[in-house]
Scaffold this motif. Structure first.
Motif, PDB file in Angstrom:
ATOM      1  N   ILE A  11       0.874  -1.166   0.001  1.00 18.58           N
ATOM      2  CA  ILE A  11      -0.048   0.091  -0.056  1.00 18.58           C
ATOM      3  C   ILE A  11       0.722   1.286  -0.031  1.00 18.58           C
ATOM      4  CG2 ILE A  11      -1.721   1.424   1.364  1.00 18.58           C
ATOM      5  CD1 ILE A  11      -2.729  -1.427   2.001  1.00 18.58           C
ATOM      6  N   ILE A  12       2.018   1.278   0.783  1.00 20.27           N
ATOM      7  CA  ILE A  12       2.816   2.460   0.663  1.00 20.27           C
ATOM      8  C   ILE A  12       3.434   2.614  -0.706  1.00 20.27           C
ATOM      9  CG2 ILE A  12       4.980   3.251   1.939  1.00 20.27           C
ATOM     10  CD1 ILE A  12       4.169   1.986   4.354  1.00 20.27           C
ATOM     11  N   VAL A  13       4.012   1.451  -1.197  1.00 20.40           N
ATOM     12  CA  VAL A  13       4.480   1.540  -2.534  1.00 20.40           C
ATOM     13  C   VAL A  13       3.755   2.243  -3.367  1.00 20.40           C
ATOM     14  CG1 VAL A  13       5.615   0.200  -4.358  1.00 20.40           C
ATOM     15  CG2 VAL A  13       6.082   0.133  -1.954  1.00 20.40           C
ATOM     16  N   ILE A  14       2.459   1.730  -3.438  1.00 17.92           N
ATOM     17  CA  ILE A  14       1.467   2.386  -4.336  1.00 17.92           C
ATOM     18  C   ILE A  14       1.133   3.722  -4.072  1.00 17.92           C
ATOM     19  CG2 ILE A  14      -0.778   1.949  -5.352  1.00 17.92           C
ATOM     20  CD1 ILE A  14      -0.719  -0.942  -4.747  1.00 17.92           C
ATOM     21  N   ALA A  15       1.153   4.021  -2.975  1.00 16.68           N
ATOM     22  CA  ALA A  15       0.892   5.509  -2.544  1.00 16.68           C
ATOM     23  C   ALA A  15       1.939   6.355  -3.010  1.00 16.68           C
ATOM     24  CB  ALA A  15       0.702   5.639  -1.165  1.00 16.68           C
ATOM     25  N   ILE A  16       3.253   5.790  -2.904  1.00 10.72           N
ATOM     26  CA  ILE A  16       4.521   6.578  -3.505  1.00 10.72           C
ATOM     27  C   ILE A  16       4.331   6.830  -4.969  1.00 10.72           C
ATOM     28  CG2 ILE A  16       7.072   6.776  -3.667  1.00 10.72           C
ATOM     29  CD1 ILE A  16       7.012   5.554  -0.774  1.00 10.72           C
ATOM     30  N   LEU A  17       3.927   5.707  -5.635  1.00  6.80           N
ATOM     31  CA  LEU A  17       3.777   5.769  -6.993  1.00  6.80           C
ATOM     32  C   LEU A  17       2.853   6.896  -7.427  1.00  6.80           C
ATOM     33  CD1 LEU A  17       4.391   2.235  -7.942  1.00  6.80           C
ATOM     34  CD2 LEU A  17       6.083   3.762  -8.327  1.00  6.80           C
ATOM     35  N   LEU A  18       1.542   6.588  -7.047  1.00  7.10           N
ATOM     36  CA  LEU A  18       0.531   7.517  -7.373  1.00  7.10           C
ATOM     37  C   LEU A  18       0.650   9.048  -7.094  1.00  7.10           C
ATOM     38  CD1 LEU A  18      -2.566   5.321  -6.375  1.00  7.10           C
ATOM     39  CD2 LEU A  18      -1.658   5.826  -8.583  1.00  7.10           C
ATOM     40  N   PHE A  19       1.204   9.204  -5.808  1.00  5.96           N
ATOM     41  CA  PHE A  19       1.233  10.844  -5.332  1.00  5.96           C
ATOM     42  C   PHE A  19       2.625  11.462  -5.501  1.00  5.96           C
ATOM     43  CE2 PHE A  19      -2.337   8.751  -2.856  1.00  5.96           C
ATOM     44  CZ  PHE A  19      -3.508   9.426  -3.473  1.00  5.96           C
ATOM     45  N   GLY A  20       3.524  10.448  -5.579  1.00  9.10           N
ATOM     46  CA  GLY A  20       4.757  11.186  -5.452  1.00  9.10           C
ATOM     47  C   GLY A  20       5.414  11.339  -3.778  1.00  9.10           C
ATOM     48  N   ALA A  21       6.423  11.078  -3.819  1.00  9.75           N
ATOM     49  CA  ALA A  21       7.284  11.434  -2.541  1.00  9.75           C
ATOM     50  C   ALA A  21       7.423  12.807  -1.916  1.00  9.75           C
ATOM     51  CB  ALA A  21       8.846  11.100  -2.670  1.00  9.75           C
ATOM     52  N   PRO A  22       7.448  13.965  -2.751  1.00 12.27           N
ATOM     53  CA  PRO A  22       7.311  15.252  -2.076  1.00 12.27           C
ATOM     54  C   PRO A  22       5.636  15.480  -1.734  1.00 12.27           C
ATOM     55  CG  PRO A  22       8.405  15.286  -4.443  1.00 12.27           C
ATOM     56  CD  PRO A  22       7.793  13.826  -4.112  1.00 12.27           C
ATOM     57  N   LYS A  23       4.877  14.979  -2.334  1.00 11.45           N
ATOM     58  CA  LYS A  23       3.339  15.230  -1.861  1.00 11.45           C
ATOM     59  C   LYS A  23       2.846  14.563  -0.633  1.00 11.45           C
ATOM     60  CE  LYS A  23       1.845  16.714  -6.269  1.00 11.45           C
ATOM     61  NZ  LYS A  23       0.677  16.617  -7.334  1.00 11.45           N
ATOM     62  N   LEU A  24       3.482  13.468  -0.184  1.00 12.20           N
ATOM     63  CA  LEU A  24       2.974  12.484   0.837  1.00 12.20           C
ATOM     64  C   LEU A  24       3.224  13.152   2.159  1.00 12.20           C
ATOM     65  CD1 LEU A  24       4.386   8.973   0.123  1.00 12.20           C
ATOM     66  CD2 LEU A  24       1.896   9.825  -0.255  1.00 12.20           C
ATOM     67  N   PRO A  25       4.063  13.994   2.702  1.00 12.25           N
ATOM     68  CA  PRO A  25       3.915  14.550   4.011  1.00 12.25           C
ATOM     69  C   PRO A  25       2.875  15.607   3.950  1.00 12.25           C
ATOM     70  CG  PRO A  25       6.256  14.753   3.179  1.00 12.25           C
ATOM     71  CD  PRO A  25       5.379  14.104   1.961  1.00 12.25           C
ATOM     72  N   GLY A  26       2.473  16.475   3.274  1.00 14.95           N
ATOM     73  CA  GLY A  26       1.297  17.158   2.928  1.00 14.95           C
ATOM     74  C   GLY A  26       0.098  16.331   3.131  1.00 14.95           C
ATOM     75  N   LEU A  27      -0.010  15.330   2.258  1.00 13.55           N
ATOM     76  CA  LEU A  27      -1.341  14.646   2.161  1.00 13.55           C
ATOM     77  C   LEU A  27      -1.382  13.786   3.680  1.00 13.55           C
ATOM     78  CD1 LEU A  27      -3.533  13.132   0.815  1.00 13.55           C
ATOM     79  CD2 LEU A  27      -1.557  11.083   0.250  1.00 13.55           C
ATOM     80  N   ALA A  28      -0.424  13.445   4.380  1.00 14.67           N
ATOM     81  CA  ALA A  28      -0.428  12.873   5.796  1.00 14.67           C
ATOM     82  C   ALA A  28      -0.726  13.881   6.711  1.00 14.67           C
ATOM     83  CB  ALA A  28       1.049  12.099   6.111  1.00 14.67           C
ATOM     84  N   ARG A  29      -0.312  15.220   6.507  1.00 15.15           N
ATOM     85  CA  ARG A  29      -0.713  16.176   7.468  1.00 15.15           C
ATOM     86  C   ARG A  29      -2.341  16.756   7.392  1.00 15.15           C
ATOM     87  NH1 ARG A  29       2.537  19.993   5.499  1.00 15.15           N
ATOM     88  NH2 ARG A  29       4.387  18.869   6.329  1.00 15.15           N
ATOM     89  N   VAL A  31      -4.628  14.737   6.234  1.00 17.73           N
ATOM     90  CA  VAL A  31      -5.479  13.510   6.709  1.00 17.73           C
ATOM     91  C   VAL A  31      -5.224  13.718   8.309  1.00 17.73           C
ATOM     92  CG1 VAL A  31      -5.418  11.176   7.150  1.00 17.73           C
ATOM     93  CG2 VAL A  31      -5.082  11.986   4.719  1.00 17.73           C
ATOM     94  N   GLY A  32      -4.463  13.766   8.937  1.00 15.77           N
ATOM     95  CA  GLY A  32      -4.133  13.913  10.474  1.00 15.77           C
ATOM     96  C   GLY A  32      -5.079  15.239  10.938  1.00 15.77           C
ATOM     97  N   GLN A  33      -4.992  16.274  10.283  1.00 13.23           N
ATOM     98  CA  GLN A  33      -5.794  17.440  10.705  1.00 13.23           C
ATOM     99  C   GLN A  33      -7.325  17.281  10.537  1.00 13.23           C
ATOM    100  OE1 GLN A  33      -4.996  20.850   8.222  1.00 13.23           O
ATOM    101  NE2 GLN A  33      -4.464  22.281  10.281  1.00 13.23           N
ATOM    102  N   SER A  34      -7.800  16.696   9.582  1.00  6.65           N
ATOM    103  CA  SER A  34      -9.044  16.178   9.302  1.00  6.65           C
ATOM    104  C   SER A  34      -9.405  15.318  10.175  1.00  6.65           C
ATOM    105  CB  SER A  34      -9.340  15.538   7.897  1.00  6.65           C
ATOM    106  OG  SER A  34      -8.899  16.479   6.722  1.00  6.65           O
ATOM    107  N   LEU A  35      -8.629  14.135  10.762  1.00 13.10           N
ATOM    108  CA  LEU A  35      -9.080  13.437  11.936  1.00 13.10           C
ATOM    109  C   LEU A  35      -9.298  14.011  12.988  1.00 13.10           C
ATOM    110  CD1 LEU A  35      -7.131  10.131  11.103  1.00 13.10           C
ATOM    111  CD2 LEU A  35      -9.433  10.480  10.908  1.00 13.10           C
TER     112      LEU A  35
END
Length: 96
Positions: A11-29, A31-35
């Motif tokens: 799942i992590i590898v697929i997320a990196i391929l889809l979103f790219g490594a630079p966008k993942l920290p912002g995406l995680a942030r 998601v955490g803020q929304s939660l």
């Protein structure tokens, strides 16, 4: 179906391929803020629900706030509107 360690890696590898490594920290942030917002809203709704049921029963009447004056609509009660072409607007009537 049980998630194992290699499932999470895929799942992590697929997320990196889809979103790219630079966008993942912002995406995680985000998601955490929304939660956090969701959890605080749920907690607030539970608190409001418990305080509403603890007190006396509430009747379904509309009560005016004593600090606010009721809005006036139309002419005051007991008065008649002026009649004639000049209704008190301050402008003289137009000649046809």
């Amino acid at each position: 179906m049980r998630l194992e360690g290699w499932h999470i890696v895929i799942i992590i590898v697929i997320a990196i391929l889809l979103f790219g490594a630079p966008k993942l920290p912002g995406l995680a942030r985000s998601v955490g803020q929304s939660l956090r917002i969701f959890k605080s809203e749920v907690r607030q709704m539970k608190d409001e629900n418990t305080t509403a049921t603890d007190g006396d029963p509430v009747e379904g009447r509309v009560v005016n706030n004593p600090g606010q004056a009721a809005p006036q609509q139309g002419p005051a009660a007991g008065t008649t509107p002026p009649s004639g072409p000049n209704t008190g607007s301050g402008n003289p009537p137009a000649n046809p």
